[in-house]
Motif scaffolding. Sequence first.
Motif, PDB file in Angstrom:
ATOM      1  N   ASN A   5       0.770  -1.047   0.199  1.00 59.37           N
ATOM      2  CA  ASN A   5      -0.150   0.018   0.008  1.00 59.37           C
ATOM      3  C   ASN A   5       0.813   1.205   0.039  1.00 59.37           C
ATOM      4  O   ASN A   5       0.586   2.232   0.539  1.00 59.37           O
ATOM      5  N   LEU A  29       1.458   2.853  -2.668  1.00 60.20           N
ATOM      6  CA  LEU A  29       1.208   3.840  -3.851  1.00 60.20           C
ATOM      7  C   LEU A  29      -0.556   4.031  -3.923  1.00 60.20           C
ATOM      8  O   LEU A  29      -1.170   3.114  -3.308  1.00 60.20           O
ATOM      9  N   TYR A  66      -2.725   3.310  -5.824  1.00 60.26           N
ATOM     10  CA  TYR A  66      -3.096   2.349  -6.894  1.00 60.26           C
ATOM     11  C   TYR A  66      -4.728   2.584  -7.011  1.00 60.26           C
ATOM     12  O   TYR A  66      -5.444   2.102  -5.885  1.00 60.26           O
ATOM     13  N   PRO A 123      -7.249   0.294  -9.028  1.00 59.25           N
ATOM     14  CA  PRO A 123      -7.640  -0.782  -9.527  1.00 59.25           C
ATOM     15  C   PRO A 123      -8.543  -0.688 -10.790  1.00 59.25           C
ATOM     16  O   PRO A 123      -9.211   0.184 -11.004  1.00 59.25           O
ATOM     17  N   SER A 135      -6.941   1.428 -16.622  1.00 62.50           N
ATOM     18  CA  SER A 135      -6.197   1.347 -17.593  1.00 62.50           C
ATOM     19  C   SER A 135      -6.574   2.176 -19.018  1.00 62.50           C
ATOM     20  O   SER A 135      -7.536   2.651 -18.989  1.00 62.50           O
ATOM     21  N   TYR A 138      -3.097  10.250 -15.367  1.00 64.53           N
ATOM     22  CA  TYR A 138      -2.922   9.349 -14.311  1.00 64.53           C
ATOM     23  C   TYR A 138      -3.398   7.882 -14.342  1.00 64.53           C
ATOM     24  O   TYR A 138      -4.460   7.641 -14.549  1.00 64.53           O
ATOM     25  N   GLY A 139      -2.426   6.873 -14.145  1.00 69.21           N
ATOM     26  CA  GLY A 139      -2.835   5.781 -14.256  1.00 69.21           C
ATOM     27  C   GLY A 139      -2.781   5.049 -15.436  1.00 69.21           C
ATOM     28  O   GLY A 139      -3.408   3.807 -15.597  1.00 69.21           O
ATOM     29  N   ASP A 151       4.238   3.330 -15.332  1.00 70.30           N
ATOM     30  CA  ASP A 151       3.531   3.663 -13.881  1.00 70.30           C
ATOM     31  C   ASP A 151       3.830   4.703 -13.139  1.00 70.30           C
ATOM     32  O   ASP A 151       5.040   5.145 -12.794  1.00 70.30           O
ATOM     33  N   TRP A 157       1.934   5.889 -10.690  1.00 69.93           N
ATOM     34  CA  TRP A 157       0.867   5.836  -9.387  1.00 69.93           C
ATOM     35  C   TRP A 157       1.762   6.866  -7.996  1.00 69.93           C
ATOM     36  O   TRP A 157       2.820   6.928  -8.074  1.00 69.93           O
ATOM     37  N   ASP A 205       2.710   8.239  -4.681  1.00 67.08           N
ATOM     38  CA  ASP A 205       3.698   7.692  -3.741  1.00 67.08           C
ATOM     39  C   ASP A 205       3.451   8.617  -2.315  1.00 67.08           C
ATOM     40  O   ASP A 205       4.265   8.652  -1.619  1.00 67.08           O
TER      41      ASP A 205
END
Length: 601
Positions: free
Chosen positions: A514, A516, A518, A520, A523, A548-549, A554, A556, A558
Motif C-alpha cells: 500500500n 502507492l 493505486y 484498480p 487502464s 494518471y494511471g 507506472d 501511481w 507515492d
Amino acid sequence: MFIDTWSGLSGEWSLNITSDSSVSSSTIADAGENQEICNNSTTLNANNFLSDEIGQWSIISGNGVFSDINDSEASVSNLSFGENIFEWSIIGECGETTDQVIINAINGNPEINVQDIVYCLEPILLNVNVEGEGVWSVEPSTNISIENPNNPNTIAIPTAYGTYTFTFEGCSGQTSQEVIVNASTPSIIEYPDQVYCLSSFNLEAEVDGDPGYWGFEGPGSIIFSNPLSLNTSATADEYGLYTITYYGCGSSTSQIVNIQGVSPQIVNSPNEPIYCNFSADLEVFVVGDPQGWTSNGPGNVNFSSQGTSTTATVDEYGLYEFIYDGCNETTSVFVDFSPSPPSIIEQDTIFCDLSTSLEAFGAGDPNGWSVITSPSGSNVNFSNQNEYITNVSVNEYGTYQFEFTGCGDAAQTFVTFKPEAPYLLSPDHPDCLFEAELIAYTNDQNAGPWTLISGEQNVIIEDNWNTSTKITVPDYGLYTFEFEACDTSSVISVGFSCELNIPNTITPNGDGNNDLFYIPNMSYEVYSESYLTIINRWGNEVYSIKNYGISAEDNWWDGTTSYKEEKLRSGVYYYILDVYNAVRKQKESYSGYVTIFNDEN
C-alpha cells in the motif's frame, strides 16, 4: 282435096295427103313489130307478098288512114290515142294468112307533180304523169343530181340550198317546175347549263331534215360519242365556258355549257395529333374528275393509293398538309405526327444489390434501353432490353445513366448502386461483466464474419457468421469488432468496464504494501484521459498529474508533492480524479478523502 268432116270412124288414124300439083304454098303474113309512138301517124313494116298473091291492111280496132292498104310499108295517120290494132293479110291460091300489129299512140304531154319547197337538203321526189318515155333535166345542174333521169318517177338529191328548175320532156312535149330547197334552223332540245368535274353530259338536237354534226368552242377539247347523231354524249377535258353548236339543215344553233369544278370534301382524317405512329388514314369525297393526293411537310410521304381512300405514311415527325386535287378544286387537311417523350420512374439509391427493375412509360412501340455512362470496367445486362419494363444487373457499384428511347424521343435516369455498410450495435450490458451481444443490420444474405480488430486477444465469438452473436472478453477494456456485408464492412467498439474503486489510505513507507495510490482497473483500454489532483486540508494543491494511471509508465502517486517531490505529512487529504471513459464515451469525476500514514512523521 278438102275433107270437111269425118263420120263413122273411130280409133286412131293417120292421114297422109299428097298432091302432084306444081302450085307452091302461100306466104305467111307478118305484120311487123308492135310500136309505141308519141305521134298520131307512123309507117307500118309488114312482109312482102309474091306476085301471084295479094296483100291487104285492115283495121281491127282503133283508128287510122292508110296511105295504101295493099302496101306492106304503108303509112297510117289519124291514129287514136291508145292501142290501134291493124291486121296484114296475104291471100294466095292456097288460101289466106294473117298477122296483127299493135300501134300504141301515146299522149306525150307530161304533168309534173313535185313539191314546191323542200327543207334541209332532203331528197326531192320527182313524179310525172305521162304516157310513154321521157327524160328529166334540172337547172342549175350543179350541186344536185337526178338519180335516174329516164324514169318518170325518180329522186333528185341536192347538196346545196337554192332554187332549182326541173323539166320533164316527153313524147309530145315538156313541162317544168321550180323547187326551192330551203334551210331550216335546228334546235338543241337537251343540254345542261352546268356540268361538274368534267363529267360526260347528254346532248340532243332536233332538225327537220339533213342531220348535220356537233361542234364546240371553248378552253379545251370536247369529245362527242357520235358527232353525226342528233343524240350524243360529250366529254370535255378542260374547265370553263363552252359554246356547243349543232350544224344541220343549212343552219346552226348554239347553247352555252359551263363546265366547272366543285371542291372535294375530306370526310375522314385524324382530328388529333398522332403520337408514335407514322401513318394516317384519309378519305375524300369528290363529285368527279379525281386527280389524287399531294403533300407538304418536313419528310417524305407515301400514299397507299391515289384514290379517294388512302393511307399516308411519313418518315419524319412534324406537321403535314395533305392535299387532294379533284374536280378543278383542291382541299387539304393538316395532320400532326408527334413524338411522345417517354418517362422513366426514378429510383432511390440501390444499396447492397447489383440489380434492379427499370420501368418506362410511353406511347407506341419502344426502341429499348441502353447505357449512357457507367463506372469503368462495368458490365450491364438487360433482361428485356426492348420492353418498357426490364431488369438490369451490373457487376460494379457506382452510378449508371440509363436511356430509354421510343416514339422518336428519349428519357434518361441515373441509378446509383452502393455498397451499404452494415449497421452494428451492442445493447447495453451491466458493468463489471465480460460478456456482451453484437448485432448487425444488413440486407446482405451472405454477410459476415465478425472479426476482432483491436483489444486483448482470446475473445470468444460465439458465431462469426451470424448477424447476432455473443462475445466473451478476457478483461476490461475497449474491444473493436468488424463485420463484413455488401462488399464493405463496419466496425463497432464495445467497452467493458467497472466503476472505479478508489482507496482511502496509503502507507508510503517503502514496505511494498500500500505504498502507492493505486486504483484498480484504471487502464488506458478503458480510460483515454485522466487528471488527478491532491489538496491538503488548507485547500492547497500539493500534487497533480495528467493521464494518471493510464500512461505507458507506472505513475501511481507515492504521497509526495509534485513540485518538490517531498513526502507529505501524515494526514487527511482531498483528491479529485477526472477521467474520460472511452468505453462509455463520457467524462467521469471521482472525489474523496485519502489518509496518508507516513511513519516518518
